[in-house]
Scaffold this active site. Structure first.
Site, PDB file in Angstrom:
ATOM      1  N   SER A 168      -7.759  -5.649 -11.168  1.00 35.64           N
ATOM      2  CA  SER A 168      -6.410  -5.099 -11.330  1.00 35.64           C
ATOM      3  C   SER A 168      -5.448  -6.197 -11.790  1.00 35.64           C
ATOM      4  O   SER A 168      -4.593  -5.986 -12.644  1.00 35.64           O
ATOM      5  CB  SER A 168      -5.901  -4.515 -10.011  1.00 35.64           C
ATOM      6  OG  SER A 168      -6.264  -3.155  -9.903  1.00 35.64           O
ATOM      7  N   LYS A 194       0.858  -1.191   0.000  1.00 33.32           N
ATOM      8  CA  LYS A 194       0.000   0.000   0.000  1.00 33.32           C
ATOM      9  C   LYS A 194       0.886   1.231   0.000  1.00 33.32           C
ATOM     10  O   LYS A 194       2.045   1.175   0.424  1.00 33.32           O
ATOM     11  CB  LYS A 194      -0.888   0.028   1.249  1.00 33.32           C
ATOM     12  CG  LYS A 194      -2.170   0.808   1.079  1.00 33.32           C
ATOM     13  CD  LYS A 194      -3.190   0.025   0.261  1.00 33.32           C
ATOM     14  CE  LYS A 194      -4.470   0.777   0.036  1.00 33.32           C
ATOM     15  NZ  LYS A 194      -5.513  -0.083  -0.521  1.00 33.32           N
ATOM     16  N   ASN A 248     -15.941   5.913  -5.574  1.00 36.31           N
ATOM     17  CA  ASN A 248     -15.899   4.813  -6.537  1.00 36.31           C
ATOM     18  C   ASN A 248     -16.731   3.622  -6.052  1.00 36.31           C
ATOM     19  O   ASN A 248     -17.662   3.181  -6.729  1.00 36.31           O
ATOM     20  CB  ASN A 248     -14.436   4.404  -6.780  1.00 36.31           C
ATOM     21  CG  ASN A 248     -14.335   3.203  -7.697  1.00 36.31           C
ATOM     22  OD1 ASN A 248     -14.696   2.089  -7.327  1.00 36.31           O
ATOM     23  ND2 ASN A 248     -13.874   3.420  -8.910  1.00 36.31           N
TER      24      ASN A 248
HETATM   25  P1  NAD Z   1     -13.229   7.457  -3.198  1.00 33.33           P
HETATM   26  O1  NAD Z   1     -12.189   8.453  -2.924  1.00 33.33           O
HETATM   27  O2  NAD Z   1     -13.688   7.265  -4.598  1.00 33.33           O
HETATM   28  O3  NAD Z   1     -14.536   7.730  -2.298  1.00 33.33           O
HETATM   29  C1  NAD Z   1     -14.491   7.898  -0.913  1.00 33.33           C
HETATM   30  C2  NAD Z   1     -15.858   8.423  -0.486  1.00 33.33           C
HETATM   31  O4  NAD Z   1     -15.947   8.410   0.926  1.00 33.33           O
HETATM   32  C3  NAD Z   1     -16.140   9.859  -0.915  1.00 33.33           C
HETATM   33  O5  NAD Z   1     -17.481   9.938  -1.365  1.00 33.33           O
HETATM   34  C4  NAD Z   1     -15.984  10.659   0.385  1.00 33.33           C
HETATM   35  O6  NAD Z   1     -16.753  11.833   0.373  1.00 33.33           O
HETATM   36  C5  NAD Z   1     -16.509   9.644   1.366  1.00 33.33           C
HETATM   37  N1  NAD Z   1     -16.127   9.871   2.747  1.00 33.33           N
HETATM   38  C6  NAD Z   1     -14.938  10.227   3.256  1.00 33.33           C
HETATM   39  N2  NAD Z   1     -15.024  10.333   4.589  1.00 33.33           N
HETATM   40  C7  NAD Z   1     -16.309  10.023   4.920  1.00 33.33           C
HETATM   41  C8  NAD Z   1     -17.013   9.928   6.143  1.00 33.33           C
HETATM   42  N3  NAD Z   1     -16.410  10.182   7.298  1.00 33.33           N
HETATM   43  N4  NAD Z   1     -18.330   9.579   6.102  1.00 33.33           N
HETATM   44  C9  NAD Z   1     -18.928   9.299   4.937  1.00 33.33           C
HETATM   45  N5  NAD Z   1     -18.318   9.352   3.746  1.00 33.33           N
HETATM   46  C10 NAD Z   1     -17.014   9.714   3.751  1.00 33.33           C
HETATM   47  O7  NAD Z   1     -12.672   6.087  -2.580  1.00 33.33           O
HETATM   48  P2  NAD Z   1     -13.026   4.593  -2.991  1.00 33.33           P
HETATM   49  O8  NAD Z   1     -12.041   4.141  -3.991  1.00 33.33           O
HETATM   50  O9  NAD Z   1     -14.487   4.464  -3.247  1.00 33.33           O
HETATM   51  O10 NAD Z   1     -12.646   3.857  -1.625  1.00 33.33           O
HETATM   52  C11 NAD Z   1     -13.565   3.767  -0.540  1.00 33.33           C
HETATM   53  C12 NAD Z   1     -13.148   2.611   0.340  1.00 33.33           C
HETATM   54  O11 NAD Z   1     -13.092   1.425  -0.448  1.00 33.33           O
HETATM   55  C13 NAD Z   1     -11.754   2.749   0.982  1.00 33.33           C
HETATM   56  O12 NAD Z   1     -11.757   2.123   2.231  1.00 33.33           O
HETATM   57  C14 NAD Z   1     -10.875   1.970   0.029  1.00 33.33           C
HETATM   58  O13 NAD Z   1      -9.676   1.527   0.641  1.00 33.33           O
HETATM   59  C15 NAD Z   1     -11.812   0.837  -0.323  1.00 33.33           C
HETATM   60  N6  NAD Z   1     -11.466   0.129  -1.535  1.00 33.33           N
HETATM   61  C16 NAD Z   1     -11.438   0.763  -2.737  1.00 33.33           C
HETATM   62  C17 NAD Z   1     -11.088   0.043  -3.874  1.00 33.33           C
HETATM   63  C18 NAD Z   1     -11.074   0.658  -5.251  1.00 33.33           C
HETATM   64  O14 NAD Z   1     -10.844  -0.067  -6.202  1.00 33.33           O
HETATM   65  N7  NAD Z   1     -11.350   1.944  -5.398  1.00 33.33           N
HETATM   66  C19 NAD Z   1     -10.766  -1.319  -3.776  1.00 33.33           C
HETATM   67  C20 NAD Z   1     -10.830  -1.932  -2.529  1.00 33.33           C
HETATM   68  C21 NAD Z   1     -11.186  -1.202  -1.418  1.00 33.33           C
END
Ligand code: NAD
Length: 417
Positions: free
Chosen positions: A346, A100, A215
């Site tokens: 991925s 990471k 996302n």
């Molecule tokens: P992102 O940046 O696209 O979205 C994050 C969202 O969370 C945003 O809408 C933001 O406004 C919101 N947010 C932040 N703090 C918040 C809070 N306190 N309360 C409510 N909403 C809040 O990120 P993402 O890629 O969707 O990732 C979200 C989670 O999913 C993370 O934990 C990430 O590690 C995990 N994840 C993502 C992926 C991926 O492929 N994108 C894969 C595996 C896990």
């Protein structure tokens, strides 16, 4: 955080006969690099940002894991997320170890040109650590496909040759895979569909609350709404909305796409604004944490009304909260399984880059569905056989695979026997 995460490994170890060498190897990261990134801002000044990359363990293959841009990112968080990636890749049986990276920055405060300089600066600093056969980054919170494209381009410039396989989650035009954009949510969706009737979902139990609308959150909202689920609450970093009769997902997506918070759809009648952190306690059947770690803790876990939690975020439920949820009969589909669709596609992107041969969207979806359902079914069976939670069962599945790889190098018994 890492210490707390490792307790789950120890719990799983109690259900297996594994050599102590295995847990010893997984107790600390293999490699952690901490740097200061310094970039030129648009006003001519220079600013520094702490940044990290952690390769946790590479016994099962090159390490894999996203890069996060977040003002609260820390070294401890990066190591913990890298540990979870190690476990997640083993749950899905991907030929990868875990890694990471992060930059402590609020990307929303940067201009687009500053963001590009920061992204390229990250690769300059960590070029010695990453590589298509060594460590392959991907997007995470507040990073996206365009940033991955800049990073792959910077690495290719340093290597003096195109190296698309160094990073996944790239734009399609730059060697990205079809289906990577919604892969995390889609993987969770396939898993949920596989277990739907066993979880008591479907029919009249289709109310969903989603924490985080990026996302993972937006795509799961779209996929579940199309399947007849009713999205009754959504939050983002700026607030939350609650609509018992269901939200119009397309309208909410359009509002968000225009740069507005989700609260912009509140109308004071059928769509009410609620406190952001109250979302986890709304009346619903399925709760989907899709934001950040530690949102469900010992102090608020008892508020959860949903019977099922689909963890699309990494680490949204603390070990202490797990005990409360288990006691209340809440089934948690754990992050290391439920959000593994992202790293799975991925992996498909990396394979396609190395083959120089690209798959159709149907092929990507088909392979993702098979992977999620096969490994999800295995985890379910382990949980049934051993009478343990799905989380512990997923750790047992991962630890079994990690142990057979670590033990294949020989253990204490082999060397003194
Ligand atoms: P992102 O940046 O696209 O979205 C994050 C969202 O969370 C945003 O809408 C933001 O406004 C919101 N947010 C932040 N703090 C918040 C809070 N306190 N309360 C409510 N909403 C809040 O990120 P993402 O890629 O969707 O990732 C979200 C989670 O999913 C993370 O934990 C990430 O590690 C995990 N994840 C993502 C992926 C991926 O492929 N994108 C894969 C595996 C896990």
């Amino acid at each position: 955080m890492l210490h707390s995460a490792l307790t789950r490994l120890d719990q799983a170890g109690q259900h297996l006969r594994i050599d102590p060498d295995v847990l010893e190897k997984l107790r600390l990261p293999k490699e952690m690099l901490s740097v200061r990134l310094m970039i030129r801002m648009d006003d001519g000044s220079r600013r520094s940002f702490p940044a990290w990359r952690c390769r946790y363990d590479d016994t099962r293959g090159p390490t894999k894991g996203g890069i996060r841009f977040h003002p609260k990112a820390t070294a401890d968080e990066v190591m913990t997320l890298a540990f979870w990636m190690t476990v997640k890749c083993a749950v899905l049986n991907l030929p990868y170890g875990g890694a990471k990276g992060a930059v402590q920055v609020d990307p929303h405060q940067l201009s687009k040109a500053e963001l590009e300089r920061l992204s390229r600066g990250y690769v300059q600093a960590f070029a010695r650590m990453i590589g298509p056969d060594r460590d392959i980054p991907a997007p995470d919170v507040y990073t996206n496909s365009m940033i991955m494209g800049w990073m792959a381009d910077e690495y290719s410039t340093i290597q003096n040759q195109p190296c698309p396989a160094v990073i996944t989650g790239k734009p399609i035009a730059l060697g990205g895979s079809l289906g990577r954009d919604d892969a995390t949510a889609r993987g969770g969706y396939y898993l949920l569909k596989q277990l739907e009737s066993r979880l008591g979902l479907g029919e009249n139990r289709r109310r969903v609350a989603i924490q985080g609308f990026g996302n993972a959150g937006t795509h799961i909202a779209r996929l579940l709404a199309a399947e007849g689920y009713r999205i009754v609450a959504i939050s983002d970093s700026r607030g939350a909305v609650y609509a018992p009769d269901g939200l119009d997902v397309a309208a909410t997506l359009a509002t968000k796409a225009n740069g507005n918070p989700v609260t912009a759809i509140a109308n004071g009648r059928d769509i009410r604004e609620i406190d952001r952190d109250a979302l986890i306690g709304v009346e619903c059947d399925l709760l989907v944490p899709a934001a950040l770690e530690d949102s469900i803790r010992a102090d608020n876990a008892r508020l959860v009304q949903a019977r099922t939690i689909l963890e699309l975020a990494n680490g949204p439920v603390t070990p202490e909260a797990d005990a409360v949820l288990n006691g209340n009969g809440v089934t948690v589909l754990p992050d290391i399984l439920a959000n593994a669709g992202g790293v799975t596609v991925s992996y498909f992107e990396w394979v396609q880059n190395r083959q120089g041969y690209y798959w159709s969207l149907e092929e990507v979806h088909g392979r993702l569905k098979t992977a999620m359902q096969t490994e999800g079914e295995r985890v379910w069976q382990v949980a049934q056989e051993k009478g343990i939670s799905l989380r512990t069962a997923a750790y047992v599945q991962a630890l079994t695979r990690l142990a057979s790889a670590i033990e294949a190098h020989g253990t204490q018994n082999f060397f003194i026997g």
